[in-house]
Design a protein around this motif. Structure first.
Motif, short mmCIF file in Angstrom:
data_model
loop_
_atom_site.label_atom_id
_atom_site.label_comp_id
_atom_site.label_asym_id
_atom_site.label_seq_id
_atom_site.Cartn_x
_atom_site.Cartn_y
_atom_site.Cartn_z
N SER A 1 53.59 32.93 38.13
CA SER A 1 53.48 31.94 39.73
C SER A 1 53.99 30.60 39.60
CB SER A 1 51.84 32.44 40.45
OG SER A 1 52.07 31.67 41.78
N GLU A 2 55.03 30.45 40.49
CA GLU A 2 55.77 29.78 40.48
C GLU A 2 54.85 27.86 41.07
OE1 GLU A 2 58.14 26.50 39.90
OE2 GLU A 2 59.16 28.42 39.37
N SER A 3 53.45 28.36 41.92
CA SER A 3 52.92 27.74 43.01
C SER A 3 51.25 27.15 42.18
CB SER A 3 51.86 28.20 43.78
OG SER A 3 51.15 29.49 43.71
N LYS A 4 51.67 27.52 40.67
CA LYS A 4 50.57 27.07 39.49
C LYS A 4 50.90 26.23 38.91
CE LYS A 4 47.04 31.55 40.04
NZ LYS A 4 46.32 31.99 38.96
N GLN B 1 26.93 37.20 49.21
CA GLN B 1 28.32 37.41 49.55
C GLN B 1 29.00 37.96 48.25
OE1 GLN B 1 28.28 32.97 49.96
NE2 GLN B 1 29.74 33.40 51.81
N ILE B 2 28.38 38.22 47.16
CA ILE B 2 28.45 38.75 45.55
C ILE B 2 29.63 40.15 46.07
CG2 ILE B 2 27.03 40.18 45.74
CD1 ILE B 2 28.65 38.50 42.76
N ASN B 3 29.49 40.88 46.56
CA ASN B 3 30.11 42.24 47.36
C ASN B 3 31.80 41.29 47.84
OD1 ASN B 3 28.66 44.34 46.46
ND2 ASN B 3 27.98 43.64 48.37
N ASP B 4 31.82 40.58 48.44
CA ASP B 4 32.90 39.60 49.22
C ASP B 4 33.63 39.27 47.71
OD1 ASP B 4 32.83 40.95 51.52
OD2 ASP B 4 31.58 38.54 52.43
N ALA B 5 33.22 38.69 46.65
CA ALA B 5 33.64 37.41 46.22
C ALA B 5 34.28 38.64 44.79
CB ALA B 5 32.80 37.09 45.03
N TYR B 6 33.65 39.93 44.72
CA TYR B 6 34.29 40.87 43.99
C TYR B 6 35.54 41.22 44.35
CZ TYR B 6 30.66 42.01 40.98
OH TYR B 6 29.27 41.81 39.85
N GLU B 7 35.79 41.13 45.79
CA GLU B 7 37.53 41.30 46.29
C GLU B 7 38.65 40.48 46.22
OE1 GLU B 7 38.24 44.72 46.83
OE2 GLU B 7 36.21 45.37 46.23
N ARG B 8 37.80 39.60 46.10
CA ARG B 8 38.37 38.39 46.53
C ARG B 8 39.00 38.16 44.59
NH1 ARG B 8 35.83 32.99 48.39
NH2 ARG B 8 38.22 31.89 47.94
N MET B 9 38.35 38.40 43.88
CA MET B 9 38.78 38.05 42.33
C MET B 9 39.64 39.15 42.29
SD MET B 9 34.66 37.66 40.48
CE MET B 9 35.37 38.13 38.71
N LEU B 10 39.61 40.36 42.55
CA LEU B 10 40.04 41.09 42.17
C LEU B 10 41.83 40.55 43.06
CD1 LEU B 10 38.51 44.21 43.00
CD2 LEU B 10 39.22 43.66 40.65
N ARG B 11 41.43 40.33 44.05
CA ARG B 11 43.13 39.72 45.01
C ARG B 11 43.63 38.27 44.18
NH1 ARG B 11 40.17 40.23 49.31
NH2 ARG B 11 40.05 38.49 49.57
N GLY B 12 42.95 37.60 43.21
CA GLY B 12 42.84 36.92 42.50
C GLY B 12 43.19 35.14 43.47
N ASP B 13 41.77 36.04 44.50
CA ASP B 13 41.35 34.83 45.47
C ASP B 13 40.28 34.07 45.37
OD1 ASP B 13 41.75 32.32 47.39
OD2 ASP B 13 40.36 34.72 48.75
N VAL B 14 40.20 32.90 44.16
CA VAL B 14 39.25 32.25 43.24
C VAL B 14 39.98 31.46 42.13
CG1 VAL B 14 39.22 33.61 41.69
CG2 VAL B 14 37.16 32.30 41.85
N HIS B 15 39.82 29.59 42.55
CA HIS B 15 40.33 28.28 41.44
C HIS B 15 38.97 28.29 40.57
CE1 HIS B 15 43.74 29.28 43.97
NE2 HIS B 15 44.32 29.24 43.06
N TYR B 16 38.25 28.81 39.70
CA TYR B 16 38.62 29.83 39.29
C TYR B 16 37.48 30.85 38.64
CZ TYR B 16 42.55 27.06 38.65
OH TYR B 16 44.50 26.27 38.71
N ARG B 17 36.84 29.91 39.47
CA ARG B 17 35.18 30.71 39.08
C ARG B 17 34.14 30.87 39.79
NH1 ARG B 17 35.38 34.06 34.20
NH2 ARG B 17 33.72 34.61 32.79
#
Length: 348
Positions: free
Chosen positions: A207-210, A323-339
């Motif tokens: 990703s260029e954005s990183k 919020q853990i189930n939502d967190a799992y879905e966000r992890m699968l989308r790469g939507d976490v910086h970083y843990r």
């Protein structure tokens, strides 16, 4: 004793609140009130039975930090009030050559913090998405970071040691050029640690954005691996590459960047295999592809002490347990910086 936890009853079901039982502390046990627990990508694989052998109910979590509330009569290294951590290991055979060498992580009878057989109810270990845990003193780590950083220390117990151990084993340091593939939960720790060890660190991302984020973490250079010209500019130049990506990908594009006798170590664990590497790329320069899994208890303590000395913690987002189930879905989308890290006080 009965404590509150979050877990799953089947791979197709979401995590939900549940009551679990913890044993009373034995003579060599440490009882810990869990303050925070990091969320590892392997938790998703285990909960959803993407790796064979998941045992239910499954209560994940092996990035645990908290405070000692009681110790057994024969415990000498810890006392009530101590800040401590528990990582991926809660037992091992204690007498094989691996255990003797302080490499309990490679013991054939290692007991993981969750989803491993144990005499305790319900017959397998239950992890850190819970209010308390009871662990033999051998597998408890001392935390010397300031208490205000405790939540951000939690991921060091897996993401930290998973990256620290291979960097130390393959002697990352001054005069070495080290690549880190992937800038996520593992990769961001790999960059921080390699930088603190004194290596010249090159981060690889798709990703260029990183680019800016990787430099802020400590990378000296950043390469977008989709750009062939950027990759070619680093051909045959790396002493060591730490590959943290947990998805199947082409390993050859990175092995060609290694010097003669260079090594690429894989620490990401994809649910399906990588494609076979090109053999000639390896044999023509005596290059190696290796693997590494967390670290033993002495090395994990060394890592924690190193991180405290250098002011290193994970970059986290604190979440409530619900919020853990939502967190799992966000992890699968790469939507976490970083843990993600669970505030275990929200389990009450």
């Amino acid at each position: 004793m009965t404590v509150k936890a979050y877990g799953a009853h089947a791979g197709t079901l979401p995590l939900e609140p549940m009551d679990i039982t913890r044993r009373a502390p034995g003579a060599h046990d440490v009882q810990i009130n869990i303050a925070y627990c990091g969320v590892c990508h392997s938790d998703i694989h285990q909960v959803r039975a993407e790796w064979a052998g998941t045992l239910y109910p499954c209560v994940p979590g092996h990035e645990i930090v908290g405070r000692v509330v009681a110790v057994g009569d024969h415990v000498s290294g810890f006392c009530a009030g101590d800040l401590v951590g528990v990582g991926c290991i809660v037992d091992s055979c204690r007498h094989c050559s691996d255990c003797d060498d302080g490499l309990e992580n490679y013991c054939d009878h290692m007991t993981g913090t969750y989803n491993f057989p144990t005499p305790d109810a319900p017959g397998h270990t239950l992890g850190g998405y819970s209010q308390q845990i009871v662990v033999h003193e051998r597998y408890v780590l001392r935390v010397t970071h300031p208490e205000a950083q405790l939540a951000a220390v939690a991921p060091l117990l897996c993401a930290g040691i998973t990256t620290y151990s291979p960097l130390r084993h393959w002697q990352a340091g001054p005069g070495k050029k080290v690549g880190v593939v992937g800038i996520g939960g593992l990769g961001h720790m790999g960059i921080k640690l390699a930088h603190a060890m004194g290596a010249h660190v090159v981060a690889f991302t798709t990703s260029e954005s990183k680019r800016d984020a990787a430099r802020a973490l400590g990378a000296d250079e950043v390469v977008v691996s989709r750009h062939a010209s950027e990759m070619e500019a680093h051909a045959k130049s790396f002493d060591f590459i730490l590959n943290t990506v947990a998805a199947p990908h082409n390993l050859d594009v990175f092995t060609t960047l290694l010097k003669r006798d260079g090594t690429m170590t894989l620490v990401g664990a994809p649910a399906t295999p990588h494609g076979s590497p090109e053999v000639f790329s390896l044999i023509m320069k005596r290059r190696s592809i290796a693997g590494s899994m967390i670290g033993g208890i002495p090395e994990t303590q060394e890592m924690l002490d190193f991180c405290a000395q250098h002011g290193i913690v994970a970059d986290i987002e604190l979440i409530r347990a619900d919020q853990i189930n939502d967190a799992y879905e966000r992890m699968l989308r790469g939507d976490v910086h970083y843990r993600f890290v669970i505030d275990n006080a929200t389990l009450a």
